[in-house]
Scaffold this active site. Sequence first.
Site, PDB file in Angstrom:
ATOM      1  CG  HIS A  28     -11.547   1.048  -0.787  1.00 43.62           C
ATOM      2  ND1 HIS A  28     -10.790   1.572  -1.881  1.00 43.62           N
ATOM      3  CD2 HIS A  28     -10.760   1.073   0.309  1.00 43.62           C
ATOM      4  CE1 HIS A  28      -9.501   1.946  -1.251  1.00 43.62           C
ATOM      5  NE2 HIS A  28      -9.853   1.858   0.016  1.00 43.62           N
ATOM      6  CB  SER A  37      -0.848  -0.001   1.194  1.00 42.55           C
ATOM      7  OG  SER A  37      -1.522   1.245   1.446  1.00 42.55           O
TER       8      SER A  37
END
Length: 377
Positions: A275, A106
Amino acid sequence: MIISSASDYRAAAQKRLPPFLFHYIDGGAYAEKTLRRNVDDLAEVALRQRVLKDMSQLDTSIELFGEKLSIPVALAPVGLTGMYARRGEVQAAVAADKKGIPFTMSTVSVCPIEEVAPKLKRPMWFQLYVLKDRGFMQNALERAQAAGCSTLVFTVDMPVPGARYRDAHSGMSGPNAALRRYIQAVLHPHWAIDVGLKGKPHTLGNISTYKGKDINLEDYMGYLGANFDPSISWKDLEWIRDFWKGPMVIKGILDPEDAKDAVRFGADGIIVSNHGGRQLDGVLSSARAMPAIADAVKGQIKILVDSGIRNGLDVVRMLALGADCTMIGRAFIYALAAQGQAGVSNLLDLLEKEMRVAMTLTSVKSVSEITGDLLVQ
């Protein structure tokens, strides 16, 4: 505690983690309807059971973007993974590496790219947002390429942070958040010692490296709110497509027209995703969105999917709905929080075993045979 599924890891993680961290990974946006639909809609997908086909030889592997994966699963990018276990990005990445699948780092990881990449035999993937700080974006891309990252995962469904009510109640944000987090940590001594004390520094590693100073948890929510860019459009991705030398995947596609735009843009893949239900509540689950997107672009672009996948049967279901590969986020974080690298490794082994059961009982010998023909219409 007996562990036999991702649900068991979730329960174990809830016991071990301070509430602000558990609810941050476990929660969704608004009333969390889409969060629940992701799991429930996928569980409703019915498959055709077939028998007596000699299923003694099964192949769960696939090839994706020139890489061989032992199972059609990649670890999705999850912010703050390093807060769930000591240097958590390293532990999760090594587990994925040993399994022969990709780990996706990430943008807002705790461990920086340079700490994780050298620990791996295969290249990891790197995830990036469109941020107002374009200097950081270029710096991150340059560092990812220098570290040998093979695939860029570009997340487009977060031009603004979602409204996540749990965070204000849990202490991730809201009044007296730092004090509330400290008290929670003291009340969870195993986490406090292993991660709180021994897992430092608790910074956003990639951003801190760029800034030349520590960007810590206190700055996390503010940084996100200040730097996500609601003006994002396809033109903002053009320079990245030109700059990045490897495959580029667009994450956050839920509509067939957006999938077609990704094809026209020249992306190598898309990730069908809401998401994890953490952005806009009330939208389609990924399972519900998959068939129309597959009808629109299957064969023109690689289709990956996340949100709601909790076991190997869910992987098979998503492939039958039209995906080429799946990604898991919450499931591996639960395992990481509960048992570190060993937990992630065990979870991935469970996924493969569950896949093999589902493939045997639907009489498909390879991943390429998992098609819409398996679905009960």
